[in-house]
Scaffold this motif. Structure first.
Motif, PDB file in Angstrom:
ATOM      1  N   LEU A  78      -3.071   8.818 -32.277  1.00  0.00           N
ATOM      2  CA  LEU A  78      -3.948   7.788 -31.710  1.00  0.00           C
ATOM      3  C   LEU A  78      -3.451   6.429 -32.193  1.00  0.00           C
ATOM      4  CD1 LEU A  78      -7.457   9.416 -32.354  1.00  0.00           C
ATOM      5  CD2 LEU A  78      -5.991   9.654 -30.345  1.00  0.00           C
ATOM      6  N   GLY A 107      -5.183   4.872 -25.068  1.00  0.00           N
ATOM      7  CA  GLY A 107      -6.542   4.352 -25.065  1.00  0.00           C
ATOM      8  C   GLY A 107      -7.105   4.321 -23.660  1.00  0.00           C
ATOM      9  N   ASN A 108      -8.422   4.444 -23.546  1.00  0.00           N
ATOM     10  CA  ASN A 108      -9.041   4.515 -22.224  1.00  0.00           C
ATOM     11  C   ASN A 108      -9.728   3.217 -21.797  1.00  0.00           C
ATOM     12  OD1 ASN A 108     -10.856   5.163 -24.377  1.00  0.00           O
ATOM     13  ND2 ASN A 108     -12.347   5.933 -22.906  1.00  0.00           N
ATOM     14  N   TYR A 119      -9.380   2.388 -27.569  1.00  0.00           N
ATOM     15  CA  TYR A 119     -10.219   3.566 -27.366  1.00  0.00           C
ATOM     16  C   TYR A 119     -11.691   3.183 -27.364  1.00  0.00           C
ATOM     17  CZ  TYR A 119      -5.938   6.006 -28.701  1.00  0.00           C
ATOM     18  OH  TYR A 119      -4.640   6.439 -28.770  1.00  0.00           O
ATOM     19  N   GLU A 125     -16.326  11.493 -26.426  1.00  0.00           N
ATOM     20  CA  GLU A 125     -15.460  11.150 -25.305  1.00  0.00           C
ATOM     21  C   GLU A 125     -13.993  11.363 -25.669  1.00  0.00           C
ATOM     22  OE1 GLU A 125     -14.880   7.638 -21.977  1.00  0.00           O
ATOM     23  OE2 GLU A 125     -15.895   7.150 -23.862  1.00  0.00           O
ATOM     24  N   GLN A 126     -13.581  10.897 -26.846  1.00  0.00           N
ATOM     25  CA  GLN A 126     -12.183  11.050 -27.243  1.00  0.00           C
ATOM     26  C   GLN A 126     -11.833  12.511 -27.521  1.00  0.00           C
ATOM     27  OE1 GLN A 126     -10.324   8.655 -26.575  1.00  0.00           O
ATOM     28  NE2 GLN A 126     -11.982   7.167 -26.334  1.00  0.00           N
ATOM     29  N   ASP A 127     -12.746  13.267 -28.076  1.00  0.00           N
ATOM     30  CA  ASP A 127     -12.518  14.699 -28.265  1.00  0.00           C
ATOM     31  C   ASP A 127     -12.300  15.392 -26.925  1.00  0.00           C
ATOM     32  OD1 ASP A 127     -12.649  17.304 -29.807  1.00  0.00           O
ATOM     33  OD2 ASP A 127     -14.404  17.541 -28.497  1.00  0.00           O
ATOM     34  N   ARG A 129     -11.154  14.074 -24.192  1.00  0.00           N
ATOM     35  CA  ARG A 129      -9.863  13.653 -23.646  1.00  0.00           C
ATOM     36  C   ARG A 129      -8.717  14.390 -24.341  1.00  0.00           C
ATOM     37  NH1 ARG A 129      -8.440   8.226 -24.370  1.00  0.00           N
ATOM     38  NH2 ARG A 129      -7.174   8.367 -22.476  1.00  0.00           N
ATOM     39  N   ILE A 155     -11.004   6.146 -35.378  1.00  0.00           N
ATOM     40  CA  ILE A 155     -11.471   7.190 -34.463  1.00  0.00           C
ATOM     41  C   ILE A 155     -11.182   8.567 -35.053  1.00  0.00           C
ATOM     42  CG2 ILE A 155     -11.150   8.220 -32.182  1.00  0.00           C
ATOM     43  CD1 ILE A 155     -12.596   5.577 -32.018  1.00  0.00           C
TER      44      ILE A 155
END
Length: 257
Positions: A78, A107-108, A119, A125-127, A129, A155
């Motif tokens: 990340l 990153g989103n 991010y 949400e990151q999990d 993805r 994160i």
């Protein structure tokens, strides 16, 4: 962020400036991950050592260095706020291959009209993805090494707090806050890294707190590095991952949601 951009340009970031429009992104999403290479005896051998774009359904492409024999990565990278994962992944691709491969998640949230991103702070949400990206290459989201730089370290700490069996080992670089032993009490081990000219106290204190809590941890420095820079990254990361292999606690068996 100017320092970060300059710092990783030598690792391939300059390539990104020619391909960050909508059409290029659409093409990138159509490109598959690099498959394993098969020799004349039908045995899987390592594909070329290069970071490739891998399409992730419903998301931005991920950057992947496969493990031995073309295996789906066992590490997640990340990047930092308003950074880009490709240059960082390229900077450690040799060490990554030796330790199971690495998947760099973009990153989103875009940072303006550019290829750079950050991010969203929601760990769920990151999990999701990360799990989707691993599923896209046939991997499993279990007992992973998570490497996070700056915002990525922040994160990563929250992901390991929530799912310590999934994000069981950490390599955190230049975190914006001191990593917390209370949050990371369930992990198997961690390496805390600071640039030689960064705010070193955070990562030193983070490693010390983990060691006091009987969690295997060590502090390392990136020589000559300011925040966002990755000189000598292959050696430093290879040593960090070797240390985790030798010192992390045994895997814990637990059901993962």
């Amino acid at each position: 962020m100017k320092t970060s951009v300059v710092a990783i340009a030598g690792f391939g970031l300059a390539v990104l400036t020619t391909g960050c429009g909508k059409e290029e992104r659409a093409l990138a999403e159509e490109r598959p991950a690099q498959p394993a290479v098969v020799d004349v005896d039908n045995r899987a051998v390592d594909p070329p050592l290069v970071a490739t774009e891998m399409a992730v359904p419903g998301d931005l492409p991920a950057f992947v260095v496969t493990g031995p024999g073309g295996a789906c990565p066992r590490m997640i990278f990340l990047h930092g706020m308003c950074g880009h994962g490709l240059g960082y992944v390229q900077s450690i691709q040799g060490a990554a291959r030796e330790h199971g491969g690495v998947l760099g998640l973009q990153g989103n949230i875009p940072c303006g009209d550019s290829a750079f991103s950050k991010y969203s702070p929601d760990p769920e949400e990151q999990d999701g993805r990360i799990r989707a990206a691993l599923a896209a290459c046939g991997g499993e989201a279990e007992d992973l090494v998570l490497i996070g730089y700056s915002q990525g370290a922040y994160i990563g700490e929250r992901l390991a707090e929530r799912w310590p069996e999934r994000y069981s080992r950490l390599v955190l670089l230049g975190a914006p806050t001191t990593p917390s032993a209370a949050r990371l009490r369930g992990i198997r081990g961690a390496v805390m890294i600071s640039g030689e000219f960064d705010a070193k106290y955070r990562m030193k204190e983070g490693a010390g707190g983990l060691m006091a809590a009987k969690i295997p941890a060590v502090y390392r420095e990136m020589p000559g590095a300011r925040h966002g820079e990755m000189p000598d990254a292959e050696r430093v990361m290879d040593e960090a991952l070797d240390w985790l292999d030798a010192n992390a606690l045994p895997p814990r068996r637990a059901a993962l949601p």
